[in-house]
Write a protein that holds these residues in place. Structure first.
Motif, PDB file in Angstrom:
ATOM      1  N   ALA A 223      -5.673  28.902 -27.097  1.00 53.64           N
ATOM      2  CA  ALA A 223      -5.176  27.958 -26.092  1.00 53.64           C
ATOM      3  C   ALA A 223      -5.690  26.546 -26.348  1.00 53.64           C
ATOM      4  O   ALA A 223      -4.950  25.564 -26.188  1.00 53.64           O
ATOM      5  N   VAL A 224      -6.944  26.435 -26.775  1.00 52.24           N
ATOM      6  CA  VAL A 224      -7.514  25.110 -27.071  1.00 52.24           C
ATOM      7  C   VAL A 224      -6.815  24.472 -28.257  1.00 52.24           C
ATOM      8  O   VAL A 224      -6.491  23.272 -28.248  1.00 52.24           O
ATOM      9  N   LEU A 226      -3.714  25.089 -29.439  1.00 60.42           N
ATOM     10  CA  LEU A 226      -2.342  24.731 -29.073  1.00 60.42           C
ATOM     11  C   LEU A 226      -2.305  23.485 -28.199  1.00 60.42           C
ATOM     12  O   LEU A 226      -1.432  22.620 -28.358  1.00 60.42           O
ATOM     13  N   ARG A 227      -3.263  23.375 -27.290  1.00 57.69           N
ATOM     14  CA  ARG A 227      -3.299  22.199 -26.409  1.00 57.69           C
ATOM     15  C   ARG A 227      -3.614  20.928 -27.206  1.00 57.69           C
ATOM     16  O   ARG A 227      -3.044  19.864 -26.950  1.00 57.69           O
ATOM     17  N   ALA A 228      -4.512  21.028 -28.181  1.00 60.42           N
ATOM     18  CA  ALA A 228      -4.875  19.851 -28.980  1.00 60.42           C
ATOM     19  C   ALA A 228      -3.678  19.330 -29.769  1.00 60.42           C
ATOM     20  O   ALA A 228      -3.432  18.116 -29.832  1.00 60.42           O
ATOM     21  N   ALA A 230      -0.484  19.943 -29.039  1.00 62.88           N
ATOM     22  CA  ALA A 230       0.544  19.511 -28.090  1.00 62.88           C
ATOM     23  C   ALA A 230       0.277  18.098 -27.593  1.00 62.88           C
ATOM     24  O   ALA A 230       1.212  17.308 -27.399  1.00 62.88           O
ATOM     25  N   ASP A 231      -1.009  17.749 -27.409  1.00 59.05           N
ATOM     26  CA  ASP A 231      -1.348  16.395 -26.979  1.00 59.05           C
ATOM     27  C   ASP A 231      -0.989  15.361 -28.034  1.00 59.05           C
ATOM     28  O   ASP A 231      -0.813  14.178 -27.710  1.00 59.05           O
ATOM     29  N   PRO A 235       4.086  20.574 -30.026  1.00 57.39           N
ATOM     30  CA  PRO A 235       3.908  21.752 -29.176  1.00 57.39           C
ATOM     31  C   PRO A 235       4.004  23.046 -29.964  1.00 57.39           C
ATOM     32  O   PRO A 235       4.780  23.157 -30.910  1.00 57.39           O
ATOM     33  N   ASN A 236       3.194  24.015 -29.564  1.00 61.45           N
ATOM     34  CA  ASN A 236       3.184  25.350 -30.160  1.00 61.45           C
ATOM     35  C   ASN A 236       2.764  25.344 -31.629  1.00 61.45           C
ATOM     36  O   ASN A 236       3.113  26.252 -32.390  1.00 61.45           O
ATOM     37  N   TYR A 238      -0.038  25.695 -34.583  1.00 59.92           N
ATOM     38  CA  TYR A 238      -1.290  26.431 -34.753  1.00 59.92           C
ATOM     39  C   TYR A 238      -2.257  25.748 -35.729  1.00 59.92           C
ATOM     40  O   TYR A 238      -3.452  26.036 -35.704  1.00 59.92           O
TER      41      TYR A 238
END
Length: 340
Positions: A223-224, A226-228, A230-231, A235-236, A238
């Motif tokens: 989750a960390v 993917l969030r990095a 996406a910011d 998005p999505n 790896y």
């Protein structure tokens, strides 16, 4: 003057109260006892006089410091408001009165080699570790603490074995700088054969102590990651994939053309996947430098796991230009476009 007068008085008393042969007189003390008392009093008075002189000297020094502390401009400083304790502390700090936690390092150290320099503890330790080992002293101590029980050797009748932190430092130095065994082992005070064995032992120990250090992100770490990405507008995503070359000498018993890369050097290919913080998620190394990046990907276990759906298990998202995917890696134009 007071001490001399006291000694003279006591000496006269001793002479009047004592017999010529040193026997006890009316005072009840022998000549030797009276002279000992007079000498003790003399020492006490001398120490008091020295203390008084020292106090006067310190007072003069404080007055001189206050005078020098006055600014030369029109704005004056209230010297009377500064306590003497503050002035003494400042003076002690300026004169190195307080011992530092680590000594200052104004000039590059010249000691017994790289290992001896790494063992020093001063202002330049952090920079020196990052220059030689590509890591901070804290990270090195953590690695050494973890690997030491696995690398400790027992003492025999022949010689004392190398300490674990010593051989760990050499292995990290070898990997960080790529220096040849002949010169690198000399700077660490070990033999060439010991250096070769050290690198092999530390490699095996690292793989044993950290079996899951290089792993695909799962759970909270996933989750960390993917969030990095996406910011950053991906998005999505790896991670990022790329191949790099590890330069080597021309292999003796292999076809040199296979290891001759596009930069006209002999090398071995290494395929690496990293996240936004450059943490290694997957690595595949060993093929000759002439192998193309895409062929490296096809030969790696990463390809098998990605094609079988083991790596990208997130929900499908729609990317720009109508691309629908449940996870992917970022790569350059050396890789053809695909779902992941």
């Amino acid at each position: 003057m007071e001490s001399s007068g006291l000694i003279d008085v006591m000496s006269s008393e001793a002479a009047s109260g004592m017999d010529v042969d040193g026997g006890a007189g009316r005072g009840g003390l022998t000549t030797a006892e009276r002279m000992a008392i007079a000498a003790g009093v003399n020492v006490v008075l001398f120490r008091c006089q020295m203390a008084s002189n020292d106090a006067n000297f310190k007072a003069d020094v404080r007055a001189r410091r206050k005078l020098l502390a006055l600014p030369t401009t029109g704005q004056c400083l209230d010297v009377a408001a500064i306590p003497d304790e503050v002035l003494e502390v400042c003076y002690a700090m300026g004169c190195e009165g307080f011992p530092r936690a680590t000594p200052r390092w104004w000039v590059k150290r010249r000691t017994g080699g790289t290992w001896e320099d790494l063992r020093q503890c001063d202002d330049g330790t952090d920079d020196y570790f990052k220059e030689k080992l590509r890591m901070s002293p804290r990270v090195f101590c953590e690695i050494a603490e973890t690997l030491s029980p696995l690398l400790q050797r027992r003492v025999t009748f022949y010689r004392v074995p190398l300490q674990p932190d010593h051989i760990i430092a050499y292995a990290l130095y070898r990997w960080a700088t790529g220096e040849m065994y002949d010169s690198g082992t000399c700077s660490f005070g070990i033999g060439r054969a010991s250096g070769i064995t050290t690198v092999r032992d530390v490699t095996a120990t690292l793989l044993t102590a950290y079996p899951d250090k290089i792993s695909w992100p799962t759970g909270l770490q996933k989750a960390v990651v993917l969030r990095a990405f996406a910011d950053k507008g991906f998005p999505n995503c790896y991670g990022c994939i790329e191949c790099t070359h590890t330069y080597i000498d021309k292999p003796a018993n292999a076809n040199g053309e296979d290891y001759y890369d596009r930069r006209r050097r002999f090398s071995v290919q290494a395929q690496v996947v990293v996240d936004m913080n450059l943490r290694v998620l997957d690595v595949f190394v060993g093929y000759p430098g002439s192998v193309h990046d895409m062929r490296m990907l096809n030969l790696s276990s990463l390809w098998v796991r990605a094609e079988s759906g083991q790596l990208f298990t997130g929900p499908h998202v729609m990317l720009p230009f109508g691309v629908r995917t449940n996870g992917y890696l970022l790569g350059d134009n050396g890789y053809p476009q695909s779902e992941w």
